[in-house]
Design a protein around this motif. Structure first.
Motif, PDB file in Angstrom:
ATOM      1  N   ARG A   8       0.777  -1.137   0.010  1.00 19.95           N
ATOM      2  CA  ARG A   8      -0.060   0.144  -0.102  1.00 19.95           C
ATOM      3  C   ARG A   8       0.799   1.176  -0.066  1.00 19.95           C
ATOM      4  NH1 ARG A   8      -5.357  -1.548   3.546  1.00 19.95           N
ATOM      5  NH2 ARG A   8      -5.469  -3.533   2.843  1.00 19.95           N
ATOM      6  N   VAL A  10       1.790   4.945   1.140  1.00 23.03           N
ATOM      7  CA  VAL A  10       1.887   5.729   2.307  1.00 23.03           C
ATOM      8  C   VAL A  10       2.511   6.784   2.368  1.00 23.03           C
ATOM      9  CG1 VAL A  10       2.149   5.793   4.815  1.00 23.03           C
ATOM     10  CG2 VAL A  10       1.538   3.741   3.865  1.00 23.03           C
ATOM     11  N   ASP A  87      -2.917   5.417  -0.386  1.00 26.81           N
ATOM     12  CA  ASP A  87      -3.740   4.645   0.669  1.00 26.81           C
ATOM     13  C   ASP A  87      -4.002   5.256   1.892  1.00 26.81           C
ATOM     14  OD1 ASP A  87      -4.577   2.504  -1.431  1.00 26.81           O
ATOM     15  OD2 ASP A  87      -2.300   1.864  -1.160  1.00 26.81           O
ATOM     16  N   VAL A  88      -2.723   5.844   2.212  1.00 25.52           N
ATOM     17  CA  VAL A  88      -2.789   6.371   3.750  1.00 25.52           C
ATOM     18  C   VAL A  88      -1.962   7.757   3.728  1.00 25.52           C
ATOM     19  CG1 VAL A  88      -1.802   5.972   5.966  1.00 25.52           C
ATOM     20  CG2 VAL A  88      -2.551   4.097   4.478  1.00 25.52           C
ATOM     21  N   CYS A  90      -0.411  10.026   6.686  1.00 30.54           N
ATOM     22  CA  CYS A  90      -0.120  10.566   7.979  1.00 30.54           C
ATOM     23  C   CYS A  90       0.339  11.771   8.043  1.00 30.54           C
ATOM     24  CB  CYS A  90       0.925   9.372   8.473  1.00 30.54           C
ATOM     25  SG  CYS A  90       0.639   7.750   8.668  1.00 30.54           S
ATOM     26  N   LEU A 131      -6.848   9.301  -2.367  1.00 29.88           N
ATOM     27  CA  LEU A 131      -7.536   8.526  -1.426  1.00 29.88           C
ATOM     28  C   LEU A 131      -8.816   8.047  -1.866  1.00 29.88           C
ATOM     29  CD1 LEU A 131      -6.528  10.935   1.657  1.00 29.88           C
ATOM     30  CD2 LEU A 131      -5.749   8.743   1.438  1.00 29.88           C
ATOM     31  N   ARG A 138      -7.128   6.152   4.365  1.00 30.59           N
ATOM     32  CA  ARG A 138      -6.926   6.492   5.842  1.00 30.59           C
ATOM     33  C   ARG A 138      -6.190   7.646   5.885  1.00 30.59           C
ATOM     34  NH1 ARG A 138     -10.090   2.698   5.349  1.00 30.59           N
ATOM     35  NH2 ARG A 138      -9.823   0.677   6.496  1.00 30.59           N
ATOM     36  N   ILE A 140      -4.330   9.794   8.899  1.00 27.23           N
ATOM     37  CA  ILE A 140      -4.119   9.800  10.131  1.00 27.23           C
ATOM     38  C   ILE A 140      -3.162  10.994  10.784  1.00 27.23           C
ATOM     39  CG2 ILE A 140      -2.925   8.304  12.224  1.00 27.23           C
ATOM     40  CD1 ILE A 140      -3.197   6.095   9.835  1.00 27.23           C
ATOM     41  N   ALA A 230      -4.649   2.257  10.128  1.00 26.25           N
ATOM     42  CA  ALA A 230      -4.467   2.271   8.787  1.00 26.25           C
ATOM     43  C   ALA A 230      -4.986   0.885   8.114  1.00 26.25           C
ATOM     44  CB  ALA A 230      -3.122   2.479   8.171  1.00 26.25           C
TER      45      ALA A 230
END
Length: 258
Positions: A8, A10, A87-88, A90, A131, A138, A140, A230
């Motif tokens: 994935r 990130v 996908d993620v 942060c 996303l 996700r 975060i 996640a």
């Protein structure tokens, strides 16, 4: 057993040192493709090389100032180009210079909110189309116990910025829920980072004395919390703030720890 996030994509803003580096390290070890951002090219390059050498997923970098919309747009484009999507996210980039109220300048406030709040919003906005396309997006945020739960002299503007992130989180979580995107925050307590080390051993000991578990947290422990949020297993958690602080906010007073 949690579903693997291997492969994935990130993005970790402010991922070249401290808590952000710990977050990136945890995701890379889990096999994710990780893009870290920072404002210093040498530090970013060294971090990417170091984390890639640990094995797991590849770690690359992009130089960016999260308070600038164009920088965030370039980060999103870079992540899509190198990692096939996002996908993620942060949104970790943040600063914490101290300033007492009587001496605090307008510039102090603008810089703090420009990076900690505006930077969070811009980073997420830039990555939003990817996303949505992901179908399992996700977000975060790295907030803090300071502001949302506790206070500390000299950090009123910092605490205000960290509380503001949670206000953003709750509305964003509602707005993005129809796209299957969750938005959550991790609230670190006192973590053993370069910034903590700079404050000296006496400060460290005083912090440890206030924590029921008797130690500072590690950056990877914040990364572990972010990794959980996640996962597919955390898909029904959104708009929540998770304190990772060794119980620091629990004691009513030092007497409770005696």
């Amino acid at each position: 057993m949690f579903t693997s996030i291997e492969g994935r994509s990130v993005v970790v803003t402010g991922g070249t040192k401290g808590i952000g580096k710990g977050i990136a390290r945890v995701f890379a070890r889990a096999g994710a493709q990780v893009l870290v951002t920072g404002r210093d090219a040498d530090t970013a390059a060294a971090t990417a090389k170091e984390l890639t050498a640990l094995g797991g997923g590849p770690v690359t970098y992009a130089v960016a100032d999260v308070s600038r919309a164009e920088d965030n747009a370039q980060v999103a484009e870079t992540a899509i180009e190198r990692q096939g999507g996002i996908d993620v996210v942060c949104a970790n980039a943040g600063i914490f210079p101290a300033a007492k109220l009587a001496a605090m300048t307008e510039e102090d406030i603008d810089i703090m909110f420009g990076i900690n709040v505006k930077g969070t919003i811009l980073a997420v906005r830039a990555c939003l189309p990817a996303l949505i396309t992901s179908g399992r997006g996700r977000v975060i945020l790295t907030s803090s116990i300071t502001g949302p739960i506790t206070g500390y002299p000299g950090w009123s503007h910092y605490g205000a910025s960290k509380a503001a992130q949670l206000g953003y989180m709750r509305s964003a979580a509602i707005e993005l829920a129809p796209h299957g995107i969750t938005v959550n925050a991790v609230l670190p307590g006192n973590i053993a980072t370069e910034g903590m080390a700079e404050r000296g051993e006496d400060h460290r000991r005083s912090m440890e004395a206030s924590i029921p578990l008797g130690r500072l947290g590690e950056a990877d422990e914040i990364g572990n919390a972010a990794l959980f949020l996640a996962t597919d297993e955390a898909a029904y958690i959104t708009g929540q703030a998770l304190a990772v602080d060794g119980g620091q906010v629990l004691p009513e007073s030092f007497a409770a720890l005696e």
